[in-house]
Design a protein around this motif. Structure first.
Motif, PDB file in Angstrom:
ATOM      1  N   LEU A 159      29.301  25.449  18.652  1.00  0.00           N
ATOM      2  CA  LEU A 159      28.120  26.129  19.126  1.00  0.00           C
ATOM      3  C   LEU A 159      27.091  24.972  18.868  1.00  0.00           C
ATOM      4  N   GLU A 160      27.004  24.331  17.781  1.00  0.00           N
ATOM      5  CA  GLU A 160      26.101  23.487  17.251  1.00  0.00           C
ATOM      6  C   GLU A 160      26.094  22.163  18.040  1.00  0.00           C
ATOM      7  N   SER A 161      27.528  21.748  18.355  1.00  0.00           N
ATOM      8  CA  SER A 161      27.563  20.393  19.110  1.00  0.00           C
ATOM      9  C   SER A 161      26.911  20.471  20.542  1.00  0.00           C
ATOM     10  N   VAL A 162      27.152  21.679  21.107  1.00  0.00           N
ATOM     11  CA  VAL A 162      26.952  21.766  22.503  1.00  0.00           C
ATOM     12  C   VAL A 162      25.234  22.043  22.385  1.00  0.00           C
ATOM     13  N   ALA A 163      24.707  22.801  21.395  1.00  0.00           N
ATOM     14  CA  ALA A 163      23.268  22.783  21.435  1.00  0.00           C
ATOM     15  C   ALA A 163      22.435  21.469  21.171  1.00  0.00           C
ATOM     16  N   LYS A 164      23.167  20.738  20.500  1.00  0.00           N
ATOM     17  CA  LYS A 164      22.521  19.219  20.683  1.00  0.00           C
ATOM     18  C   LYS A 164      22.572  18.560  21.597  1.00  0.00           C
ATOM     19  N   LYS A 165      23.901  18.527  22.271  1.00  0.00           N
ATOM     20  CA  LYS A 165      24.024  17.630  23.312  1.00  0.00           C
ATOM     21  C   LYS A 165      23.230  18.037  24.484  1.00  0.00           C
ATOM     22  N   HIS A 166      22.803  19.463  24.546  1.00  0.00           N
ATOM     23  CA  HIS A 166      22.192  20.141  25.734  1.00  0.00           C
ATOM     24  C   HIS A 166      20.676  20.427  25.537  1.00  0.00           C
ATOM     25  N   SER A 167      20.158  19.907  24.272  1.00  0.00           N
ATOM     26  CA  SER A 167      18.802  20.241  23.789  1.00  0.00           C
ATOM     27  C   SER A 167      18.736  21.843  23.775  1.00  0.00           C
ATOM     28  N   LEU A 168      19.523  22.293  23.189  1.00  0.00           N
ATOM     29  CA  LEU A 168      19.542  23.842  23.026  1.00  0.00           C
ATOM     30  C   LEU A 168      19.360  24.374  21.530  1.00  0.00           C
ATOM     31  N   GLU A 169      19.096  23.544  20.557  1.00  0.00           N
ATOM     32  CA  GLU A 169      18.955  23.713  19.051  1.00  0.00           C
ATOM     33  C   GLU A 169      18.333  24.750  18.843  1.00  0.00           C
ATOM     34  N   LEU A 170      16.970  25.126  19.299  1.00  0.00           N
ATOM     35  CA  LEU A 170      15.876  25.946  19.364  1.00  0.00           C
ATOM     36  C   LEU A 170      16.621  27.126  19.653  1.00  0.00           C
ATOM     37  N   LYS A 171      17.087  27.242  20.902  1.00  0.00           N
ATOM     38  CA  LYS A 171      17.794  28.700  21.389  1.00  0.00           C
ATOM     39  C   LYS A 171      18.707  29.162  20.483  1.00  0.00           C
ATOM     40  N   LEU A 172      19.713  28.189  19.996  1.00  0.00           N
ATOM     41  CA  LEU A 172      20.690  28.403  18.967  1.00  0.00           C
ATOM     42  C   LEU A 172      20.398  29.338  17.881  1.00  0.00           C
ATOM     43  N   LYS A 173      19.275  28.511  17.411  1.00  0.00           N
ATOM     44  CA  LYS A 173      18.673  29.013  16.195  1.00  0.00           C
ATOM     45  C   LYS A 173      18.034  30.390  16.250  1.00  0.00           C
ATOM     46  N   ALA A 174      17.307  30.531  17.438  1.00  0.00           N
ATOM     47  CA  ALA A 174      16.517  31.833  17.590  1.00  0.00           C
ATOM     48  C   ALA A 174      17.384  32.998  17.934  1.00  0.00           C
ATOM     49  N   GLY A 175      18.809  32.443  18.613  1.00  0.00           N
ATOM     50  CA  GLY A 175      19.620  33.497  19.111  1.00  0.00           C
ATOM     51  C   GLY A 175      20.243  34.154  17.884  1.00  0.00           C
ATOM     52  N   LEU A 176      20.929  33.181  16.993  1.00  0.00           N
ATOM     53  CA  LEU A 176      21.477  33.571  15.658  1.00  0.00           C
ATOM     54  C   LEU A 176      20.784  34.404  14.735  1.00  0.00           C
ATOM     55  N   LYS A 177      19.388  34.008  14.857  1.00  0.00           N
ATOM     56  CA  LYS A 177      18.419  34.854  13.725  1.00  0.00           C
ATOM     57  C   LYS A 177      18.168  36.012  14.510  1.00  0.00           C
ATOM     58  N   ALA A 178      18.425  36.518  15.686  1.00  0.00           N
ATOM     59  CA  ALA A 178      17.942  37.608  16.191  1.00  0.00           C
ATOM     60  C   ALA A 178      19.040  38.625  16.541  1.00  0.00           C
ATOM     61  N   ILE A 179      20.319  38.365  16.246  1.00  0.00           N
ATOM     62  CA  ILE A 179      21.149  39.392  16.184  1.00  0.00           C
ATOM     63  C   ILE A 179      22.215  39.375  14.980  1.00  0.00           C
ATOM     64  N   LYS A 180      23.092  40.248  14.952  1.00  0.00           N
ATOM     65  CA  LYS A 180      23.931  40.358  13.903  1.00  0.00           C
ATOM     66  C   LYS A 180      24.991  39.459  13.625  1.00  0.00           C
ATOM     67  N   VAL A 181      25.175  38.946  12.617  1.00  0.00           N
ATOM     68  CA  VAL A 181      26.108  37.781  12.537  1.00  0.00           C
ATOM     69  C   VAL A 181      27.378  38.361  11.739  1.00  0.00           C
ATOM     70  N   ALA A 182      28.511  38.120  11.953  1.00  0.00           N
ATOM     71  CA  ALA A 182      29.698  38.470  11.336  1.00  0.00           C
ATOM     72  C   ALA A 182      30.674  37.126  10.733  1.00  0.00           C
ATOM     73  N   ALA A 183      31.071  37.297   9.609  1.00  0.00           N
ATOM     74  CA  ALA A 183      31.881  36.031   9.321  1.00  0.00           C
ATOM     75  C   ALA A 183      33.235  36.655   8.899  1.00  0.00           C
ATOM     76  N   ILE A 184      34.507  36.065   9.117  1.00  0.00           N
ATOM     77  CA  ILE A 184      35.767  36.611   8.784  1.00  0.00           C
ATOM     78  C   ILE A 184      36.122  36.178   7.604  1.00  0.00           C
ATOM     79  N   GLY A 185      35.414  35.418   6.773  1.00  0.00           N
ATOM     80  CA  GLY A 185      35.650  34.866   5.333  1.00  0.00           C
ATOM     81  C   GLY A 185      34.777  34.169   4.706  1.00  0.00           C
ATOM     82  N   PRO A 186      34.885  34.040   3.584  1.00  0.00           N
ATOM     83  CA  PRO A 186      33.885  33.023   2.748  1.00  0.00           C
ATOM     84  C   PRO A 186      33.721  31.677   2.977  1.00  0.00           C
TER      85      PRO A 186
END
Length: 219
Positions: A159-186
């Motif tokens: 996700l981070e790589s595509v965001a940087k390549k297509h100038s979407l870093e701010l959208k990725l940051k805003a999106g991940l801060k706006a929704i619930k995030v789950a992680a499978i492990g530590p």
């Protein structure tokens, strides 16, 4: 195949298994090379240390199981488990995943003067489905998604790589801060935290994401 032939000819004292997918891939190579039975027999003759339950489950169709699970499903957990073993003059094989050489684990083995080798039976197709990744980033930023679950480190890296390549870093940051995030492990949770994102849910154990199920049930 060359690694499999070597493993079968002289099974190591210890096999460190990092992913279930790695076991599946190695078994696939063994089947295509006509080595399935010899692969199974060799696995029975080595001590198998699995990073977590997924590698152990992948071993079961081969008629074997892990001799031990890591102290925790992380590289540090593997190292903690190895600290309890006398590795002097031992031979060790390590199944890596993706393109990650796991330098921390390899450096540890080198520090113990262990005779070891590694095999990386699969890589991630990181250049595929870029448009779908862009769509996902935009959907998160537009709050069309309520939750995202990361089950491996390469997913966020992608996700981070595509965001940087297509100038979407701010959208990725805003999106991940706006929704619930789950992680499978530590390990994944630490990656997301280091990137500046709060992890809302993580499994209490390695099988069942209890907090997330509870949250969904209460919705």
């Amino acid at each position: 195949e060359a690694w499999l032939h070597s493993f079968i000819a002289a099974p190591p004292d210890y096999l460190i298994i990092l992913t279930g997918e790695g076991v599946n891939r190695l078994s696939g190579f063994a089947e295509r090379a006509g080595l399935t039975e010899k692969w199974k027999n060799a696995l029975q003759n080595t001590y198998k240390l699995a990073r977590g339950p997924k590698p152990n489950r992948a071993l079961k169709p081969l008629g074997v199981q892990a001799d031990a699970l890591a102290e925790s499903p992380t590289t540090d957990g593997i190292i903690q488990s190895l600290e309890k073993i006398d590795l002097s003059q031992a031979t060790v094989s390590v199944q890596l995943y993706g393109e990650n050489p796991n330098e921390k684990l390899q450096n540890y083995l080198q520090s113990k003067d262990v005779n070891y080798n590694v095999v990386a039976p699969y890589i991630y197709a990181s250049d595929s489905e870029t448009e779908e990744v862009i769509t996902l980033i935009n959907a998160m930023a537009d709050k069309k998604i309520d939750m995202i679950c990361f089950t491996s480190q390469p997913q966020y890296t992608r996700l981070e790589s595509v965001a940087k390549k297509h100038s979407l870093e701010l959208k990725l940051k805003a999106g991940l801060k706006a929704i619930k995030v789950a992680a499978i492990g530590p390990v994944v949770a630490e990656q997301l935290s280091n990137a500046g994102f709060a992890v809302d849910f993580m499994p209490d154990d390695q099988f069942f994401m209890k907090p997330m199920v509870s949250a969904i049930s209460n919705k």
